[in-house]
Design a protein around this motif. Structure first.
Motif, PDB file in Angstrom:
ATOM      1  N   PRO A 136     -87.305   6.598 -31.491  1.00  0.00           N
ATOM      2  CA  PRO A 136     -86.162   6.140 -30.706  1.00  0.00           C
ATOM      3  C   PRO A 136     -84.840   6.799 -31.073  1.00  0.00           C
ATOM      4  O   PRO A 136     -83.925   6.797 -30.261  1.00  0.00           O
ATOM      5  N   SER A 137     -84.715   7.336 -32.278  1.00  0.00           N
ATOM      6  CA  SER A 137     -83.418   7.930 -32.628  1.00  0.00           C
ATOM      7  C   SER A 137     -83.618   9.361 -33.113  1.00  0.00           C
ATOM      8  O   SER A 137     -84.699   9.747 -33.554  1.00  0.00           O
ATOM      9  N   VAL A 138     -82.546  10.125 -33.036  1.00  0.00           N
ATOM     10  CA  VAL A 138     -82.569  11.494 -33.550  1.00  0.00           C
ATOM     11  C   VAL A 138     -82.901  11.484 -35.044  1.00  0.00           C
ATOM     12  O   VAL A 138     -83.635  12.329 -35.541  1.00  0.00           O
ATOM     13  N   GLN A 139     -82.371  10.479 -35.737  1.00  0.00           N
ATOM     14  CA  GLN A 139     -82.657  10.393 -37.178  1.00  0.00           C
ATOM     15  C   GLN A 139     -84.157  10.198 -37.419  1.00  0.00           C
ATOM     16  O   GLN A 139     -84.748  10.861 -38.277  1.00  0.00           O
ATOM     17  N   ASN A 140     -84.795   9.324 -36.637  1.00  0.00           N
ATOM     18  CA  ASN A 140     -86.248   9.123 -36.776  1.00  0.00           C
ATOM     19  C   ASN A 140     -86.995  10.419 -36.497  1.00  0.00           C
ATOM     20  O   ASN A 140     -87.950  10.768 -37.197  1.00  0.00           O
ATOM     21  N   LEU A 141     -86.561  11.127 -35.464  1.00  0.00           N
ATOM     22  CA  LEU A 141     -87.224  12.376 -35.107  1.00  0.00           C
ATOM     23  C   LEU A 141     -87.045  13.410 -36.212  1.00  0.00           C
ATOM     24  O   LEU A 141     -88.004  14.086 -36.607  1.00  0.00           O
ATOM     25  N   ARG A 142     -85.819  13.502 -36.726  1.00  0.00           N
ATOM     26  CA  ARG A 142     -85.570  14.456 -37.802  1.00  0.00           C
ATOM     27  C   ARG A 142     -86.382  14.084 -39.036  1.00  0.00           C
ATOM     28  O   ARG A 142     -86.910  14.946 -39.739  1.00  0.00           O
ATOM     29  N   ASP A 143     -86.505  12.799 -39.308  1.00  0.00           N
ATOM     30  CA  ASP A 143     -87.305  12.373 -40.452  1.00  0.00           C
ATOM     31  C   ASP A 143     -88.780  12.715 -40.240  1.00  0.00           C
ATOM     32  O   ASP A 143     -89.482  13.085 -41.178  1.00  0.00           O
ATOM     33  N   TYR A 144     -89.245  12.615 -38.999  1.00  0.00           N
ATOM     34  CA  TYR A 144     -90.623  13.022 -38.699  1.00  0.00           C
ATOM     35  C   TYR A 144     -90.811  14.508 -39.020  1.00  0.00           C
ATOM     36  O   TYR A 144     -91.757  14.894 -39.707  1.00  0.00           O
ATOM     37  N   MET A 145     -89.902  15.339 -38.512  1.00  0.00           N
ATOM     38  CA  MET A 145     -89.998  16.780 -38.746  1.00  0.00           C
ATOM     39  C   MET A 145     -89.925  17.082 -40.251  1.00  0.00           C
ATOM     40  O   MET A 145     -90.664  17.919 -40.768  1.00  0.00           O
ATOM     41  N   SER A 146     -89.023  16.374 -40.934  1.00  0.00           N
ATOM     42  CA  SER A 146     -88.883  16.560 -42.384  1.00  0.00           C
ATOM     43  C   SER A 146     -90.162  16.161 -43.113  1.00  0.00           C
ATOM     44  O   SER A 146     -90.583  16.825 -44.074  1.00  0.00           O
ATOM     45  N   TRP A 147     -90.781  15.106 -42.643  1.00  0.00           N
ATOM     46  CA  TRP A 147     -92.034  14.629 -43.238  1.00  0.00           C
ATOM     47  C   TRP A 147     -93.111  15.714 -43.155  1.00  0.00           C
ATOM     48  O   TRP A 147     -93.799  16.008 -44.138  1.00  0.00           O
ATOM     49  N   ARG A 148     -93.230  16.337 -41.993  1.00  0.00           N
ATOM     50  CA  ARG A 148     -94.255  17.386 -41.845  1.00  0.00           C
ATOM     51  C   ARG A 148     -93.930  18.592 -42.727  1.00  0.00           C
ATOM     52  O   ARG A 148     -94.816  19.181 -43.326  1.00  0.00           O
ATOM     53  N   GLN A 149     -92.625  18.963 -42.784  1.00  0.00           N
ATOM     54  CA  GLN A 149     -92.296  20.143 -43.591  1.00  0.00           C
ATOM     55  C   GLN A 149     -92.419  19.854 -45.090  1.00  0.00           C
ATOM     56  O   GLN A 149     -92.843  20.719 -45.846  1.00  0.00           O
ATOM     57  N   ILE A 265     -85.364  20.522 -42.816  1.00  0.00           N
ATOM     58  CA  ILE A 265     -85.012  19.249 -43.459  1.00  0.00           C
ATOM     59  C   ILE A 265     -83.483  19.150 -43.577  1.00  0.00           C
ATOM     60  O   ILE A 265     -82.891  18.133 -43.238  1.00  0.00           O
ATOM     61  N   LYS A 266     -82.865  20.237 -44.019  1.00  0.00           N
ATOM     62  CA  LYS A 266     -81.396  20.257 -44.138  1.00  0.00           C
ATOM     63  C   LYS A 266     -80.734  20.224 -42.758  1.00  0.00           C
ATOM     64  O   LYS A 266     -81.339  20.584 -41.753  1.00  0.00           O
ATOM     65  N   ASP A 267     -79.441  19.834 -42.740  1.00  0.00           N
ATOM     66  CA  ASP A 267     -78.694  19.719 -41.480  1.00  0.00           C
ATOM     67  C   ASP A 267     -78.454  21.065 -40.803  1.00  0.00           C
ATOM     68  O   ASP A 267     -78.378  21.138 -39.580  1.00  0.00           O
ATOM     69  N   ASP A 268     -78.303  22.111 -41.619  1.00  0.00           N
ATOM     70  CA  ASP A 268     -77.848  23.406 -41.103  1.00  0.00           C
ATOM     71  C   ASP A 268     -78.602  23.882 -39.865  1.00  0.00           C
ATOM     72  O   ASP A 268     -77.987  24.270 -38.876  1.00  0.00           O
ATOM     73  N   PHE A 269     -79.930  23.817 -39.934  1.00  0.00           N
ATOM     74  CA  PHE A 269     -80.739  24.292 -38.804  1.00  0.00           C
ATOM     75  C   PHE A 269     -80.330  23.600 -37.509  1.00  0.00           C
ATOM     76  O   PHE A 269     -80.169  24.227 -36.459  1.00  0.00           O
ATOM     77  N   TRP A 270     -80.148  22.271 -37.569  1.00  0.00           N
ATOM     78  CA  TRP A 270     -79.845  21.471 -36.373  1.00  0.00           C
ATOM     79  C   TRP A 270     -78.385  21.622 -35.973  1.00  0.00           C
ATOM     80  O   TRP A 270     -78.079  21.678 -34.779  1.00  0.00           O
ATOM     81  N   ASP A 271     -77.501  21.691 -36.959  1.00  0.00           N
ATOM     82  CA  ASP A 271     -76.067  21.845 -36.668  1.00  0.00           C
ATOM     83  C   ASP A 271     -75.801  23.135 -35.896  1.00  0.00           C
ATOM     84  O   ASP A 271     -74.924  23.190 -35.039  1.00  0.00           O
ATOM     85  N   ARG A 272     -76.546  24.156 -36.207  1.00  0.00           N
ATOM     86  CA  ARG A 272     -76.314  25.443 -35.562  1.00  0.00           C
ATOM     87  C   ARG A 272     -76.973  25.550 -34.192  1.00  0.00           C
ATOM     88  O   ARG A 272     -76.738  26.503 -33.466  1.00  0.00           O
TER      89      ARG A 272
END
Ligand code: ATP
Ligand code: ATP
Ligand code: MG
Ligand code: MG
Ligand code: MG
Ligand code: MG
Ligand code: MG
Length: 278
Positions: A136-149, A265-272
């Protein structure tokens, strides 16, 4: 023909449309790839041909389905993220999962001979299961991606050490497993370096970080071969507005797909790349 006396059976179908306005992740995973690796003699711990094949099958899936905003792959799995506004198949889970899993499987088999020219496929043929999860949230999605990496990192460090002990250290699988039981990351780095002069940091990025595929909006000189590295340098933050969102949606169809091995996992990839999650 409509209205036959058989048609009532249609009502047995269950609705399975996924929660609106959520990021849908569809993960496909190779069925019985432990066996498949042995059958086709994949190099351990990482067979580059097999990873390139996974990446290019995933890229073909993204080319066919513009609703996929980003994908992340490691080992025999790939996660495809459908934009939260996606309305493909009225968001019906079974349609989305089966379409992505079968399209992926088709390309995996179609492209096989490009990566394994001397090893023809034979039954049982490769296949992939699939599942869908809504975030439901971008944070959840980012945490999912971080979990896989993070999983990729943990497994690759273990596998690299495990297979070094076997291939370079002459241990058998049981001995290697015993030696690694209870070790922390630092211990594995130390084993790799002290025994085999391997600096884990110098291992290929694709093995350490997995692979990310996304749509890049900045055009690069055609013919430039090392797209992955070049692209990262030219991606600039973009200010988003309502009309820009609309334009983005249209451009998404045209944008080029790049495969990269960056830290997600870090913000940089998404921020850019603000267009990925907006
Ligand atoms: P399941 O059907 O339950 O998924 P599986 O045998 O596919 O069973 P996984 O947990 O998916 O089990 O593991 C996949 C296996 O394939 C792992 O052992 C992984 O190391 C191996 N593998 C996948 N890709 C590669 C590759 N490119 N090179 C070497 N080994 C690989
Ligand atoms: P969707 O993606 O929604 O399924 P579709 O175009 O595949 O769209 P279907 O309702 O599945 O729509 O219809 C399949 C179409 O393909 C029908 O028009 C059917 O007559 C045609 N078709 C399927 N198999 C054959 C065949 N062997 N010979 C001729 N026509 C076929
Ligand atoms: Mg599985
Ligand atoms: Mg598997
Ligand atoms: Mg797997
Ligand atoms: Mg049909
Ligand atoms: Mg059909």
């Amino acid at each position: 023909m409509a209205n036959s006396r058989f048609e009532y059976v249609k009502q047995f179908e269950q609705s399975d449309s996924l929660l609106p306005n959520t990021w849908i992740v569809i993960r496909v995973d190779g069925r019985g790839f432990t066996k498949l690796c042995a059958k086709y003699k994949f190099e351990k711990p990482n067979d580059r041909r097999a990873l390139d094949l996974m990446n290019n099958a995933a890229k073909a899936v993204m080319a066919e389905l513009p609703d996929i905003t980003i994908a992340y792959g490691v080992s025999d799995e790939y996660s495809f993220v459908l934009h939260k506004t996606c309305t493909l198949f009225e968001r019906r889970a079974s349609k989305l999962i089966t379409t992505i899993a079968s399209t992926f499987t088709s390309y995996y088999i179609h492209l096989w001979s490009t990566y394994f020219p001397d090893t023809p496929l034979s039954p049982p043929l490769p296949s992939f299961d699939g599942r869908a999860v809504c975030y439901p949230s971008v944070q959840n999605l980012r945490d999912y991606m971080s979990w896989r990496q993070a999983d990729c990192h943990i497994n690759n460090l273990f596998n690299t050490t495990f297979w070094s002990l076997i291939q370079l250290g002459g241990l058998d699988a049981k001995e290697a497993e015993k030696l690694l039981a209870g070790t922390l990351s630092a211990d594995k780095n130390e084993i790799l370096f002290s025994r085999f002069k391997i600096n884990y940091n110098n291992e290929p990025e694709m093995y350490k970080k997995g692979s990310v595929i996304f749509r890049e909006y900045e055009l690069v000189e055609p013919g430039s071969h090392n797209v992955a590295e070049t692209i990262d340098d030219v991606a600039e933050p973009v200010k988003q507005s309502k009309t820009q969102d609309e334009n983005d949606r249209k451009r998404r169809n045209k944008a080029r797909l790049v495969i990269n091995h960056l830290d997600i996992i870090k913000d940089d990839f998404w921020d850019r790349r603000p267009w990925l999650l907006s």
